[in-house]
Design a protein around this motif. Sequence first.
Motif, PDB file in Angstrom:
ATOM      1  N   ILE A 287       0.843  -1.182   0.000  1.00  0.00           N
ATOM      2  CA  ILE A 287       0.000   0.000   0.000  1.00  0.00           C
ATOM      3  C   ILE A 287       0.879   1.233   0.000  1.00  0.00           C
ATOM      4  CG2 ILE A 287      -1.865   1.192   1.181  1.00  0.00           C
ATOM      5  CD1 ILE A 287      -2.497  -1.610   0.125  1.00  0.00           C
TER       6      ILE A 287
ATOM      7  N   ARG B 219      -6.231   5.095   2.220  1.00  0.00           N
ATOM      8  CA  ARG B 219      -6.333   3.677   2.516  1.00  0.00           C
ATOM      9  C   ARG B 219      -7.760   3.171   2.366  1.00  0.00           C
ATOM     10  NH1 ARG B 219      -1.341   2.439   4.951  1.00  0.00           N
ATOM     11  NH2 ARG B 219      -1.937   0.399   5.735  1.00  0.00           N
ATOM     12  N   ARG B 220      -8.743   4.026   2.696  1.00  0.00           N
ATOM     13  CA  ARG B 220     -10.126   3.559   2.595  1.00  0.00           C
ATOM     14  C   ARG B 220     -10.484   3.283   1.143  1.00  0.00           C
ATOM     15  NH1 ARG B 220     -12.856   7.694   5.097  1.00  0.00           N
ATOM     16  NH2 ARG B 220     -12.192   6.824   7.080  1.00  0.00           N
TER      17      ARG B 220
ATOM     18  N   ASP C  15      -8.358   2.402  -1.173  1.00  0.00           N
ATOM     19  CA  ASP C  15      -7.642   1.194  -1.532  1.00  0.00           C
ATOM     20  C   ASP C  15      -8.383  -0.058  -1.076  1.00  0.00           C
ATOM     21  OD1 ASP C  15      -4.403   2.670  -0.973  1.00  0.00           O
ATOM     22  OD2 ASP C  15      -5.470   2.350  -2.841  1.00  0.00           O
ATOM     23  N   VAL C  16      -8.973  -0.013   0.127  1.00  0.00           N
ATOM     24  CA  VAL C  16      -9.728  -1.162   0.626  1.00  0.00           C
ATOM     25  C   VAL C  16     -10.868  -1.475  -0.324  1.00  0.00           C
ATOM     26  CG1 VAL C  16     -11.266  -1.948   2.451  1.00  0.00           C
ATOM     27  CG2 VAL C  16      -9.096  -0.876   3.045  1.00  0.00           C
TER      28      VAL C  16
ATOM     29  N   TYR D 156      -5.543  -9.869  -1.162  1.00  0.00           N
ATOM     30  CA  TYR D 156      -4.289  -9.315  -0.645  1.00  0.00           C
ATOM     31  C   TYR D 156      -3.165 -10.232  -1.107  1.00  0.00           C
ATOM     32  CZ  TYR D 156      -0.676  -7.752   2.614  1.00  0.00           C
ATOM     33  OH  TYR D 156       0.490  -7.279   3.169  1.00  0.00           O
TER      34      TYR D 156
ATOM     35  N   ASP E  61       0.801  -2.663   6.436  1.00  0.00           N
ATOM     36  CA  ASP E  61      -0.452  -3.070   5.787  1.00  0.00           C
ATOM     37  C   ASP E  61      -1.501  -3.558   6.786  1.00  0.00           C
ATOM     38  OD1 ASP E  61       0.343  -2.441   3.253  1.00  0.00           O
ATOM     39  OD2 ASP E  61       0.815  -4.502   2.640  1.00  0.00           O
TER      40      ASP E  61
ATOM     41  N   PHE F 237      -4.723  -1.585   6.855  1.00  0.00           N
ATOM     42  CA  PHE F 237      -5.435  -1.878   5.612  1.00  0.00           C
ATOM     43  C   PHE F 237      -6.214  -3.193   5.726  1.00  0.00           C
ATOM     44  CE2 PHE F 237      -5.276  -4.148   1.515  1.00  0.00           C
ATOM     45  CZ  PHE F 237      -5.941  -3.251   0.686  1.00  0.00           C
TER      46      PHE F 237
ATOM     47  N   THR G 177      -9.142  -2.981   8.295  1.00  0.00           N
ATOM     48  CA  THR G 177     -10.271  -2.257   7.709  1.00  0.00           C
ATOM     49  C   THR G 177     -10.988  -3.114   6.680  1.00  0.00           C
ATOM     50  OG1 THR G 177      -9.078  -0.178   8.044  1.00  0.00           O
ATOM     51  CG2 THR G 177     -10.952  -0.131   6.540  1.00  0.00           C
TER      52      THR G 177
END
Length: 286
Positions: free
Chosen positions: A2, A7-8, A10-11, A27, A78, A81, A84
Motif C-alpha cells: 500500500i 487507505r479507505r 484502496d480497501v 491481498y 499493511d 489496511f 479495515t
Amino acid sequence: MIGGRDRRRDVGEAIFADEVGIEYGVYGEFRLKTAYQPIFAARGDALAAVAVEALIEPQRMAMPVAPSVFFDSVAANDRLFIETMCRMLHLRNFRNIGVDGLDLFFNYDPMINDHLGRALAEIRFMTRHLGDLDLHAGMLVCEITEQAADDHVLASLVREMRRHGIRVAIDDFGTGHSTEGRMSLLQPDIVKIDGGWFAEFCRHAAAERFFRPLVSSLHDRGARVLVEGIEQATHLRVALDGGVDLLQGFHLGRPALAGTIFNREPLSIETLLGADNKVVPLHQRR
C-alpha cells in the motif's frame, strides 16, 4: 503493497463479489472470506442462536490457510489496511445470512491504528454508512482486544462507539489483561471469557463452585457474560451451571462461510450435554 494513497479507497478497490454477490478481499496471493460463527443463549431447555461473530478465513489457491499464518505474513504497514478490509467484508456480507434478529460481533484491535484521531474517524465513517448495508448500530457488538492499548485510547474509542449505539465487549477475559482498573474504565456491556482459559479451568474438580461467583461478580457490574471455546459437554455444563448469558464454540456450531444456509433451529441442551447431563441451568431456577 500500500502506497501513500487514501487507505479507505484502496480497501474498496481490493474487494470483489463472486457470481452470487458474496464479497471477498484480495491481498497478494490470498483471498479473504468472511465466516460467521453462531452465538447462543439458553431458552428453556434449548439453545437459540441470537448472534454471530464475524471471522476471516484466508484462502490461498482455493485452500484455507490458518488465520495466524496469514496475519503473520502481513507487513506491518499493511495491518491497518487488512483490519479495515476485514471489518468492511464482515459488515457487507452480513445481509447474506438471511436471518432476521441476529446481532453481529466483530473484532477491533486498537493497537493496529495507533493514531486516535484516525481511529475515531474510522468509527464515524463506519456508522455513517450502516444504513447502506441494512444494518443499524444497535445490532453491533465490538469485541475489543485491549491487551496493551493505552487507557486514554481505549476509553476514547469505547466512548465514541457508545455514542453511536454500538455495544462493547471485552475479549479474552481471563488472560490477565482485563484488570480491575480496565473493567472499571471500560464498563463493558459484554465480557467474553477466553476459551483456552475456560477449558483449563474446567479441568478442575471444583470448576462449577468457583466459576459461579465470577459470573455473578461480572453481572453485578452490569455486564453480560459470554463463554467462547465450548468444545465439549463438560464446558457447556460448567457454563450453564455458572449462569452465563451467551455461549459459543465448536460443540454448538462451527464458523460457516458467508452465503452458507444458516441453521436457526434451536439446539437441545439435553442432547448437547449427553452423558454429562448433571446440570439444572440457573435460567431454569429463576
